[in-house]
Design an enzyme around this catalytic site. Structure first.
Site, mmCIF file in Angstrom:
data_model
loop_
_atom_site.group_PDB
_atom_site.id
_atom_site.type_symbol
_atom_site.label_atom_id
_atom_site.label_comp_id
_atom_site.label_asym_id
_atom_site.label_seq_id
_atom_site.Cartn_x
_atom_site.Cartn_y
_atom_site.Cartn_z
ATOM 1 N N GLY A 11 -17.026 26.588 50.822
ATOM 2 C CA GLY A 11 -16.888 25.639 51.713
ATOM 3 C C GLY A 11 -17.098 24.376 51.204
ATOM 4 N N GLU A 39 -15.645 33.246 47.188
ATOM 5 C CA GLU A 39 -15.949 34.028 48.680
ATOM 6 C C GLU A 39 -15.546 35.362 48.323
ATOM 7 O OE1 GLU A 39 -14.427 30.878 48.479
ATOM 8 O OE2 GLU A 39 -14.838 30.090 50.291
ATOM 9 N N GLU A 69 -13.870 23.372 49.826
ATOM 10 C CA GLU A 69 -12.944 23.309 51.049
ATOM 11 C C GLU A 69 -13.214 21.779 51.917
ATOM 12 O OE1 GLU A 69 -14.060 27.060 52.730
ATOM 13 O OE2 GLU A 69 -12.143 27.534 52.973
ATOM 14 N N ALA A 84 -20.803 27.231 52.354
ATOM 15 C CA ALA A 84 -21.365 27.563 53.636
ATOM 16 C C ALA A 84 -22.867 28.226 53.418
ATOM 17 C CB ALA A 84 -20.741 28.248 54.592
HETATM 18 N N1 T1G Z 1 -25.943 29.760 51.070
HETATM 19 C C1 T1G Z 1 -27.407 29.940 51.191
HETATM 20 N N2 T1G Z 1 -28.274 29.942 50.069
HETATM 21 C C2 T1G Z 1 -27.769 29.615 48.864
HETATM 22 C C3 T1G Z 1 -26.402 29.550 48.624
HETATM 23 C C4 T1G Z 1 -25.533 29.365 49.773
HETATM 24 N N3 T1G Z 1 -24.326 29.489 49.823
HETATM 25 N N4 T1G Z 1 -26.034 29.389 47.286
HETATM 26 C C5 T1G Z 1 -27.215 29.546 46.860
HETATM 27 N N5 T1G Z 1 -28.379 29.729 47.588
HETATM 28 C C6 T1G Z 1 -29.505 29.729 47.370
HETATM 29 C C7 T1G Z 1 -30.239 30.932 46.816
HETATM 30 O O1 T1G Z 1 -30.343 32.029 47.543
HETATM 31 C C8 T1G Z 1 -31.541 30.501 45.982
HETATM 32 O O2 T1G Z 1 -32.408 30.674 47.182
HETATM 33 C C9 T1G Z 1 -31.171 28.910 45.568
HETATM 34 O O3 T1G Z 1 -29.862 28.725 46.451
HETATM 35 C C10 T1G Z 1 -30.875 28.794 44.249
HETATM 36 O O4 T1G Z 1 -29.626 29.680 44.184
HETATM 37 C C11 T1G Z 1 -16.590 29.060 54.820
HETATM 38 C C12 T1G Z 1 -17.135 31.409 53.604
HETATM 39 C C13 T1G Z 1 -24.415 27.600 43.438
HETATM 40 C C14 T1G Z 1 -23.996 28.544 41.211
HETATM 41 O O5 T1G Z 1 -20.982 31.919 47.359
HETATM 42 O O6 T1G Z 1 -22.968 31.085 43.242
HETATM 43 O O7 T1G Z 1 -18.673 29.001 51.731
HETATM 44 O O8 T1G Z 1 -33.894 32.051 45.736
HETATM 45 O O9 T1G Z 1 -30.923 31.124 42.180
HETATM 46 O O10 T1G Z 1 -28.540 30.249 39.673
HETATM 47 O O11 T1G Z 1 -14.981 29.594 53.085
HETATM 48 O O12 T1G Z 1 -26.466 29.866 43.851
HETATM 49 O O13 T1G Z 1 -34.231 29.813 45.846
HETATM 50 O O14 T1G Z 1 -34.609 30.915 47.890
HETATM 51 O O15 T1G Z 1 -28.339 31.192 42.863
HETATM 52 O O16 T1G Z 1 -28.543 27.831 39.744
HETATM 53 C C15 T1G Z 1 -19.686 30.233 48.942
HETATM 54 C C16 T1G Z 1 -23.321 31.083 46.061
HETATM 55 C C17 T1G Z 1 -20.377 30.581 50.120
HETATM 56 C C18 T1G Z 1 -21.988 30.216 45.897
HETATM 57 C C19 T1G Z 1 -26.314 27.950 41.656
HETATM 58 N N6 T1G Z 1 -20.313 29.869 47.834
HETATM 59 N N7 T1G Z 1 -24.448 30.279 45.034
HETATM 60 O O17 T1G Z 1 -26.713 28.934 40.930
HETATM 61 O O18 T1G Z 1 -29.099 29.118 41.536
HETATM 62 S S1 T1G Z 1 -19.251 31.486 51.459
HETATM 63 C C20 T1G Z 1 -21.127 30.847 47.130
HETATM 64 C C21 T1G Z 1 -24.193 30.427 43.854
HETATM 65 C C22 T1G Z 1 -18.305 30.032 51.818
HETATM 66 C C23 T1G Z 1 -16.450 29.290 53.409
HETATM 67 C C24 T1G Z 1 -17.253 30.487 52.723
HETATM 68 C C25 T1G Z 1 -25.247 29.982 43.079
HETATM 69 C C26 T1G Z 1 -25.011 28.599 42.482
HETATM 70 P P1 T1G Z 1 -33.922 30.851 46.652
HETATM 71 P P2 T1G Z 1 -29.427 30.319 42.418
HETATM 72 P P3 T1G Z 1 -28.209 29.126 40.324
#
Ligand code: T1G
Length: 701
Positions: free
Chosen positions: A106, A129, A109, A67
């Site tokens: 998400g 999450e 999911e 998400a």
């Molecule tokens: N939402 C918004 N921005 C995100 C994002 C996300 N999920 N993931 C990454 N970004 C942005 C990050 O802030 C950065 O922005 C850019 O993307 C590159 O990220 C309903 C509730 C995918 C392994 O927890 O683990 O889904 O600094 O520097 O090192 O059940 O990003 O460029 O402006 O980290 O190559 C669940 C979180 C969400 C994954 C890539 N998903 N992201 O790593 O790049 S909650 C996560 C990561 C959810 C549902 C639930 C990593 C990555 P900027 P980065 P990276």
């Protein structure tokens, strides 16, 4: 992160196969525009009379990585992920998810709501999450157990770990893996499908209710035993997995939604989400954002002690060619021993294979000759904190390094501008302060002085990120040897503790109070670990500030030779080979003699007094660093304290905490915060300065 493109979802057709393609860089996060795009494309594909099956795929580096976390603090916009996934699961035509990159949260999911899943062989999948204080809130807790069973579902959701495509195929999470062209393989696979297969109707792992409930009960007991009742998200995950067996799907989804909302509203999740964005924001250096970093392939480290060897290991593990320069044969051998021991341990623990260890070491060149530095793109000086020695080594480095090489000093205390001048090329010289153990700790403070070029700074930032580190900018001015951010705050933290030690508290009480707040170790355990002589040398090298109370206790300990773990005697006494000790009675005796000598009558401190004073000292020091421009943002200070000093990540960091803690501390307890020490914790400056600084950096946050 950039705003989502106008149309982040396209609908294409390959004959009777509809292709829904997501394009929302950088990670195809499922923001509202993407959700609306997928829903519209799905409805159009289903309405088309020539559609036999539907493939959902993504452009760019990954299938949706979750998400859009930034939306969680905004008003919900429809369709929610849950609504979208219901639409996908109830589609009348087979829906295939084509997974590449890291399908997380998400994103995974979404794939589970599809009827079939195919992944490229290097794809990875996970439900992280829990690292945000949340749980999979869009059907993950209901669909995952149906696909892989309760035990494996718990493992995935409680750890937040990513699994390889191969493992996901083995456990039944996905249907197939391809090393070919994923898009065409997915279309070919879709052509073979004639049946829909809603995951909601999958009863494979729900047949043996007794076994399933036993797993649920065991996991609930384990979570309560390991994490206490305060562990909201893990306990809610257990409830949801239980519901997947006991309730019909729609009721289970409702329970999951309520559980997700509870977690989202928790202080813990707010802190963890703050920390997630804070560490990514920290890498945006205001004064160098547009500079183009130089390419770094070969690095050289001068100094093969604990820090230098740790940096060498981190470099090897990140794929760099590493030259490590140590003086004399013994120095080179000691460095090789440290690095070799790391690889032996990693192989013994199964973290690395023998082949991986051997391959990494082929990229290591150990030498005692400085003139080998000529090929290095980036040279890190990592010798001891002795200004004259560093200056002379940096001068030698400056004389042999290639013209466009970047030079970095690992100091955090000594005058960076002066050390940069010593190299003869200050524009190409920066600070790179690694935190021990450098092969593990993610934090690197990037020291920026007046003469440093933007390109040199961003080359350091790019190198830190390529090492998997979290770079944070520390802006220092001429002569300003303050310890950048982390050590400057640690100094204030230690002084607050030492004052209470002198006024009546004991080391063990102060350590215990800070551990109960959530730090892994208290200040005196840390002092024993790093060695009291290190801080002693720093104190002796700095002129005393007459306005700040000076506590001699630590000096007296060094004079007694009580240096901590290295002498097995410090604030604690350590048995052979032990890293936890028992309170050192001689220290307590020395402290009471010291108090008598200074005419101090010992007073009682509650654990709350100890925590409040230390937290205010930390936040005050942070506010000062913002005011001096050393730190670029309040959240940078949070990142330093969480990564560098174990500040509880679920609280977001001291500056985020300040909003929640400072007013209550001030309102109820200023009287116990020793008003006679205004410089350290009089909380008044914090609020005004924080308000000013936050306003000033609002655009940067
Ligand atoms: N939402 C918004 N921005 C995100 C994002 C996300 N999920 N993931 C990454 N970004 C942005 C990050 O802030 C950065 O922005 C850019 O993307 C590159 O990220 C309903 C509730 C995918 C392994 O927890 O683990 O889904 O600094 O520097 O090192 O059940 O990003 O460029 O402006 O980290 O190559 C669940 C979180 C969400 C994954 C890539 N998903 N992201 O790593 O790049 S909650 C996560 C990561 C959810 C549902 C639930 C990593 C990555 P900027 P980065 P990276």
């Amino acid at each position: 992160m950039k705003q989502a493109p106008k149309h982040p979802v396209r609908l294409e057709r390959q004959g009777t196969i509809a292709l829904i393609v997501i394009e929302n860089p950088p990670v195809n996060a499922l923001g509202v525009a993407v959700r609306r795009g997928i829903a519209a494309a799905l409805n159009a594909a289903v309405a088309h009379d020539k559609t036999d099956a539907i493939v959902i795929a993504a452009n760019g580096r990954t299938f949706p990585a979750g998400a859009d976390i930034r939306e969680f603090d905004m008003a919900a916009q429809e369709p929610s992920l849950g609504q979208l996934f219901d639409l996908i699961e109830n589609a009348p035509k087979p829906v295939v998810a084509a997974i590449h990159g890291t399908a997380l949260g998400g994103g995974l999911e979404l794939a589970m709501a599809a009827h079939y899943r195919i992944a490229s062989s290097d794809a990875r999948m996970g439900l992280p999450e829990i690292h945000l204080g949340l749980l999979p809130g869009a059907g993950g807790t209901q669909r995952l157990p149906r696909l892989i069973g309760a035990e494996l579902a718990f493992d995935m959701m409680m750890s937040g770990n990513q699994l390889s495509a191969g493992i996901c195929a083995e456990i039944g999470l996905i249907d197939s893996v391809t090393s070919g062209d994923l898009r065409s393989e997915a279309v070919a696979y879709a052509r073979t499908l004639t049946e829909v297969r809603p995951t909601a109707l999958n009863r494979t792992h729900l047949m043996d209710g007794g076994d399933y409930m036993a797993t649920v009960a065991a996991r609930r007991a384990q979570v309560k035993a390991d994490l206490g009742a305060g562990a909201l998200a893990p306990l809610k995950i257990v409830d949801c997995v239980e519901a997947a067996l006991l309730l019909p799907m729609d009721a289970g989804l409702q329970l999951e939604r309520a559980a997700f909302e509870d977690c989202l509203a928790s202080r813990e999740s707010a802190g963890l989400r703050h920390a997630f964005f804070a560490e990514r924001r920290a890498a945006k250096f205001p004064e160098a954002a547009d500079a183009k970093p130089a390419k770094v392939e070969r690095i050289a480290i001068v100094g093969g002690g604990t820090m230098g060897s740790g940096i060498a290991i981190a470099g090897l593990q990140s794929g760099f060619a590493v030259t490590l320069v140590e003086q004399g044969e013994s120095g080179v051998n000691a460095a090789l021993e440290q690095i070799g021991a790391f690889y032996e341990r990693s192989i013994a623990k199964g973290r690395l294979s023998e082949a991986q260890g051997a391959a990494a070491l082929t990229h290591l060149q150990l030498t005692n000759k400085l003139d080998t530095l000529g090929e290095a793109d980036l040279i890190i000086e990592a010798i001891g904190e002795d200004f004259d020695l560093k200056a002379s080594i940096l001068a030698e480095i400056g004389a042999v390094a290639k013209p466009d090489a970047v030079i970095a000093t690992n100091t955090s205390y000594l005058d960076l501008s002066a050390l940069a001048a010593a190299t003869g090329r200050p524009a190409n010289t920066i600070g790179l302060h690694f935190f021990a153990p450098a092969q593990v700790n993610k934090l690197v403070e990037v020291g920026v002085h007046d003469a440093a070029s933007a390109q040199a700074v961003m080359t350091g930032v790019g190198f830190a990120k390529a090492m998997g580190k979290t770079p944070v900018r520390a802006r220092v001015h001429k002569g300003f040897g303050s310890g950048y951010i982390g050590n400057a705050i640690l100094e204030a933290y230690r002084l607050a503790a030492d004052i209470m030690l002198e006024d009546g508290a004991t080391p063990a009480q102060i350590d215990g109070a800070m551990r109960s707040f959530g730090f892994p170790l208290g200040p005196y355990q840390i002092a024993d670990m790093s060695g009291l002589d290190i801080a002693y040398a720093r104190r002796q090298s700095k002129p005393r500030d007459p306005d700040v109370r000076y506590v001699e206790i630590a000096d007296k300990m060094v004079e007694q030779g009580w240096l901590g773990q290295k002498t097995r005697r410090g604030y604690y006494i350590y048995a052979e080979g032990q890293r936890t000790g028992v309170p050192n009675g001689d220290v307590l005796k020395m402290i009471s003699e010291h108090r008598a000598h200074k005419g101090i009558t010992a007073r009682k401190f509650s654990d709350r007094d100890i925590r409040d004073r230390i937290l205010l000292a930390i936040v005050n020091a942070g506010a000062r660093l913002l005011g001096e421009g050393v730190a670029a943002r309040p959240s940078d200070i949070d990142t330093v304290m969480v990564h560098g000093f174990g500040y509880p990540r679920s609280r977001g960091g001291p500056m985020m905490d300040a909003d929640a803690t400072t007013p209550s501390i001030i309102a109820s307890r200023l009287s116990v915060l020793a008003p006679e020490e205004p410089s350290l914790w009089a909380a008044a400056p914090v609020l005004t300065m924080l308000a000013q600084e936050r306003q000033k950096f609002a655009d940067l946050n």
